[in-house]
Write an enzyme that holds these catalytic residues in place. Structure first.
Site, PDB file in Angstrom:
ATOM      1  N   ARG A 138       0.834  -1.214   0.000  1.00 29.77           N
ATOM      2  CA  ARG A 138       0.000   0.000   0.000  1.00 29.77           C
ATOM      3  C   ARG A 138       0.866   1.261   0.000  1.00 29.77           C
ATOM      4  NH1 ARG A 138      -3.490  -3.541   0.217  1.00 29.77           N
ATOM      5  NH2 ARG A 138      -2.328  -3.948  -1.653  1.00 29.77           N
ATOM      6  N   SER A 159     -10.853   0.626   3.435  1.00 31.97           N
ATOM      7  CA  SER A 159     -10.139   0.383   4.702  1.00 31.97           C
ATOM      8  C   SER A 159      -9.471   1.681   5.154  1.00 31.97           C
ATOM      9  CB  SER A 159      -9.049  -0.673   4.506  1.00 31.97           C
ATOM     10  OG  SER A 159      -9.664  -1.881   4.141  1.00 31.97           O
ATOM     11  N   GLU A 208      -4.743   4.780   5.764  1.00 38.43           N
ATOM     12  CA  GLU A 208      -4.510   4.542   4.329  1.00 38.43           C
ATOM     13  C   GLU A 208      -4.827   5.783   3.491  1.00 38.43           C
ATOM     14  OE1 GLU A 208      -5.825   0.615   2.703  1.00 38.43           O
ATOM     15  OE2 GLU A 208      -6.647   1.880   1.123  1.00 38.43           O
TER      16      GLU A 208
HETATM   17  C1  LIG Z   1     -15.351   1.250  -0.947  1.00 40.14           C
HETATM   18  C2  LIG Z   1     -13.871   1.347  -1.171  1.00 40.14           C
HETATM   19  C3  LIG Z   1     -13.109   0.192  -1.324  1.00 40.14           C
HETATM   20  C4  LIG Z   1     -11.738   0.265  -1.535  1.00 40.14           C
HETATM   21  N1  LIG Z   1     -11.022  -0.884  -1.692  1.00 40.14           N
HETATM   22  C5  LIG Z   1      -9.693  -0.835  -1.914  1.00 40.14           C
HETATM   23  C6  LIG Z   1      -8.931  -2.026  -2.098  1.00 40.14           C
HETATM   24  O1  LIG Z   1      -9.454  -3.130  -2.079  1.00 40.14           O
HETATM   25  N2  LIG Z   1      -7.598  -1.908  -2.289  1.00 40.14           N
HETATM   26  C7  LIG Z   1      -6.973  -0.703  -2.351  1.00 40.14           C
HETATM   27  O2  LIG Z   1      -5.768  -0.666  -2.551  1.00 40.14           O
HETATM   28  N3  LIG Z   1      -7.675   0.446  -2.192  1.00 40.14           N
HETATM   29  C8  LIG Z   1      -9.011   0.412  -1.978  1.00 40.14           C
HETATM   30  N4  LIG Z   1      -9.716   1.574  -1.804  1.00 40.14           N
HETATM   31  C9  LIG Z   1      -9.020   2.869  -1.813  1.00 40.14           C
HETATM   32  C10 LIG Z   1      -9.067   3.586  -3.177  1.00 40.14           C
HETATM   33  O3  LIG Z   1     -10.145   3.160  -3.948  1.00 40.14           O
HETATM   34  C11 LIG Z   1      -7.800   3.371  -3.981  1.00 40.14           C
HETATM   35  O4  LIG Z   1      -6.689   3.803  -3.254  1.00 40.14           O
HETATM   36  C12 LIG Z   1      -7.842   4.105  -5.324  1.00 40.14           C
HETATM   37  O5  LIG Z   1      -6.717   3.750  -6.082  1.00 40.14           O
HETATM   38  C13 LIG Z   1      -7.913   5.618  -5.168  1.00 40.14           C
HETATM   39  O6  LIG Z   1      -8.193   6.138  -6.451  1.00 40.14           O
HETATM   40  P1  LIG Z   1      -8.790   7.576  -6.673  1.00 40.14           P
HETATM   41  O7  LIG Z   1      -8.733   7.853  -8.141  1.00 40.14           O
HETATM   42  O8  LIG Z   1     -10.117   7.675  -6.047  1.00 40.14           O
HETATM   43  O9  LIG Z   1      -7.720   8.474  -5.925  1.00 40.14           O
HETATM   44  P2  LIG Z   1      -7.952   9.814  -5.061  1.00 40.14           P
HETATM   45  O10 LIG Z   1      -8.677   9.465  -3.803  1.00 40.14           O
HETATM   46  O11 LIG Z   1      -8.536  10.866  -5.903  1.00 40.14           O
HETATM   47  O12 LIG Z   1      -6.460  10.189  -4.721  1.00 40.14           O
HETATM   48  C14 LIG Z   1      -5.709   9.393  -3.823  1.00 40.14           C
HETATM   49  C15 LIG Z   1      -4.255   9.863  -3.852  1.00 40.14           C
HETATM   50  O13 LIG Z   1      -3.684   9.613  -5.131  1.00 40.14           O
HETATM   51  C16 LIG Z   1      -3.215  10.833  -5.712  1.00 40.14           C
HETATM   52  N5  LIG Z   1      -3.524  10.784  -7.148  1.00 40.14           N
HETATM   53  C17 LIG Z   1      -4.695  10.427  -7.727  1.00 40.14           C
HETATM   54  N6  LIG Z   1      -4.573  10.471  -9.070  1.00 40.14           N
HETATM   55  C18 LIG Z   1      -3.312  10.879  -9.334  1.00 40.14           C
HETATM   56  C19 LIG Z   1      -2.574  11.139 -10.530  1.00 40.14           C
HETATM   57  N7  LIG Z   1      -3.123  10.979 -11.735  1.00 40.14           N
HETATM   58  N8  LIG Z   1      -1.296  11.564 -10.420  1.00 40.14           N
HETATM   59  C20 LIG Z   1      -0.719  11.731  -9.202  1.00 40.14           C
HETATM   60  N9  LIG Z   1      -1.357  11.506  -8.036  1.00 40.14           N
HETATM   61  C21 LIG Z   1      -2.641  11.086  -8.109  1.00 40.14           C
HETATM   62  C22 LIG Z   1      -3.985  11.941  -5.021  1.00 40.14           C
HETATM   63  O14 LIG Z   1      -3.273  13.165  -5.084  1.00 40.14           O
HETATM   64  C23 LIG Z   1      -4.091  11.372  -3.623  1.00 40.14           C
HETATM   65  O15 LIG Z   1      -2.884  11.596  -2.932  1.00 40.14           O
HETATM   66  C24 LIG Z   1     -11.099   1.533  -1.592  1.00 40.14           C
HETATM   67  C25 LIG Z   1     -11.872   2.690  -1.425  1.00 40.14           C
HETATM   68  C26 LIG Z   1     -13.247   2.608  -1.219  1.00 40.14           C
HETATM   69  C27 LIG Z   1     -14.051   3.862  -1.071  1.00 40.14           C
END
Ligand SMILES: Cc1cc2nc3c(=O)[nH]c(=O)nc-3n(C[C@H](O)[C@H](O)[C@H](O)COP(=O)(O)OP(=O)(O)OC[C@H]3O[C@@H](n4cnc5c(N)ncnc54)[C@H](O)[C@@H]3O)c2cc1C
Length: 447
Positions: A253, A331, A431
């Site tokens: 992670r 999580s 996380e």
């Molecule tokens: C219901 C639920 C279930 C989940 N299950 C999992 C799971 O099983 N496993 C897991 O690993 N995660 C899980 N997550 C967490 C999350 O979905 C992941 O971490 C996902 O990859 C975040 O993507 P996002 O586009 O929403 O990022 P955001 O929340 O928009 O951003 C997260 C971080 O990434 C950075 N970021 C985003 N896009 C970019 C980019 N293009 N360039 C540079 N930095 C960037 C942002 O600045 C921020 O620091 C879950 C979340 C939820 C709500």
């Protein structure tokens, strides 16, 4: 210069730059009067003959705004029109609410906000913010993020770059997806085409660009198993480069993007190497049980995807509109990794030798289940403290309900962390990332 003359002049500018402009009646009118595209492998600017003159001028000026005009003669009127288009594209909106753009649904507005649909806009926006000394926050799907009630005093750059391409060579296929593609669309595409190695990552919310940030993982797979290149804008060097996995510093992670150089890169696209015809991975007992319950003996990639989605749904780990537990970051804490002797001490303190633990590859440390620790510290599913609490279906998910504020989320997170620390001497690490908070201590904002 009237509009007709301006259009003709812009066409001449394109010709001087070596780009052909074609004006044709489009069958399906685009939102704008046209744009750049590839025709038989050659770049041309296509304009809709049926669009009003102003629409065609706007589309052509916008297409030219991506090109370097410095080496060709451009009349002042034409240059001014192209520059206005370039500025309008990066002109950020002010005070845009962020709560609707994050799955937790709390927090205040972005002081400045832009959505980038192409790489040129990302570059332009970054230099716009840099020139003004504004901090930049890159937003994907907002599913791993808690925004402070005061909002973000900087520029939020929302990534909306789209496009997926696949290249098969021999026994491998490389899938390159733009950072704004929804992650689960990429997984579904892979599964439908019989390309193995993403199937266990089904149903994870968010966009492609965030997958390398925390090396997303689930049910025994992580993106670091398949990532072969991450195309980024390097804000320090002001260049677009393709990073090999060795430069990404992937961990559990974690990645260099997340913990070593958090503000340096904007991810533009990610390439994953997959195995056509490969067998699915079934490593988790929970997944095995679900497949067995369905009577599936030799699962296909599709079977595994279906079971992963069902198992996740039962824990509210896929985003579904009617779900009472839907406002979360998934999580909230990562599983702690501790020295083996420490794990024995914790099991003894809990009076439970069956405490879940998984040995790390180094043999000296073990990974513990954060959910187990949280529950044994007295925070059961359904625990509530005002409008924020623990999901009724997953001990590790902190959920927000009607009226919740970011401060409520932080208060519950700190209470849970302090409870686990007091009971077991283990400090949990969050996380999600936190934006706009005055002070962060050990990964969690202060209340
Ligand atoms: C219901 C639920 C279930 C989940 N299950 C999992 C799971 O099983 N496993 C897991 O690993 N995660 C899980 N997550 C967490 C999350 O979905 C992941 O971490 C996902 O990859 C975040 O993507 P996002 O586009 O929403 O990022 P955001 O929340 O928009 O951003 C997260 C971080 O990434 C950075 N970021 C985003 N896009 C970019 C980019 N293009 N360039 C540079 N930095 C960037 C942002 O600045 C921020 O620091 C879950 C979340 C939820 C709500």
């Amino acid at each position: 210069m009237d509009e007709r003359e301006l259009l003709d002049e812009l066409v001449r500018v394109a010709t001087r730059l070596g780009v052909e402009v074609r004006i044709e009646p489009f069958e399906t009118p685009p939102a704008r009067g046209g744009g750049r595209c590839l025709v038989a492998g050659r770049e041309v600017i296509l304009l809709d003959a049926r669009a009003p003159l102003g629409g065609r001028i706007g589309a052509l000026a916008s297409a030219l705004a991506d090109l370097d005009l410095d080496d060709v003669y451009v009349t002042p009127e034409a240059r001014d029109r192209v520059e206005r288009e370039r500025d309008a594209r990066v002109l950020p909106r002010e005070d845009v609410p962020l709560a609707p753009l994050s799955t937790m649904g709390v927090g205040g507005p972005a002081r400045w906000y832009v959505e980038a649909h192409d790489e040129a806009t990302v570059l332009a926006v970054v230099s716009w913010a840099d020139q003004r000394g504004l901090p930049i926050r890159v937003l994907g799907g907002g599913s791993n993020l808690v925004v402070a009630d005061a909002g973000v005093n900087g520029l939020v750059l929302r990534i909306a770059l789209r496009g997926i391409a696949a290249r098969e060579s021999g026994r491998e296929v490389e899938v390159t997806a733009a950072s704004g593609e929804p992650w689960d669309d990429v997984v579904r595409l892979a599964v439908e085409n019989g390309w193995a190695d993403l199937e266990c990552l089904s149903g994870i919310p968010g966009l492609v660009g965030a997958t390398p940030i925390q090396n997303v993982g689930a049910y025994g797979q992580e993106v670091s198993d398949t990532v072969v290149a991450v195309r980024v804008l390097d804000r320090l060097a002001r260049t677009v480069v393709s990073l090999p996995p060795t430069a990404c510093g992937f961990g559990y992670r974690d990645s260099a993007f997340k913990s070593r150089t958090p503000d340096r890169y904007v991810v533009l696209a990610v390439t994953y190497r997959l195995r056509p015809g490969g067998a699915p991975l079934v490593r988790y007992a929970e997944l095995e049980r679900h497949l067995a319950g369905r009577g599936v003996e030799s699962p296909t990639l599709g079977d595994v995807r279906e079971s992963v989605l069902a198992v996740r749904r039962a824990k509210s780990m896929v985003l579904e509109p009617g779900d009472a537990n839907r406002r979360s970051c998934g999580s909230f804490f990562v599983n702690p990794v501790v020295p083996a002797a420490e794990a024995d001490r914790i099991a003894a303190a809990a009076g439970d030798p069956t405490m879940p633990r998984w040995p790390e590859p180094d043999g000296a440390r073990v990974k513990l289940a954060a959910a187990w620790l949280v529950e044994r510290a007295g925070f059961a599913r359904g625990y509530a403290d005002g409008p924020v609490g623990i999901s009724t279906r997953h001990t590790l998910a902190i959920v927000a309900r009607e009226g919740a504020r970011a401060a409520d989320v932080v208060r519950v997170a700190r209470r849970v962390r302090d409870g686990v620390l007091a009971r077991f001497g283990v400090r949990l690490h969050p996380e999600p990332v936190f934006w706009g908070f005055a002070r962060i201590e050990d990964g969690l904002p202060e209340t």
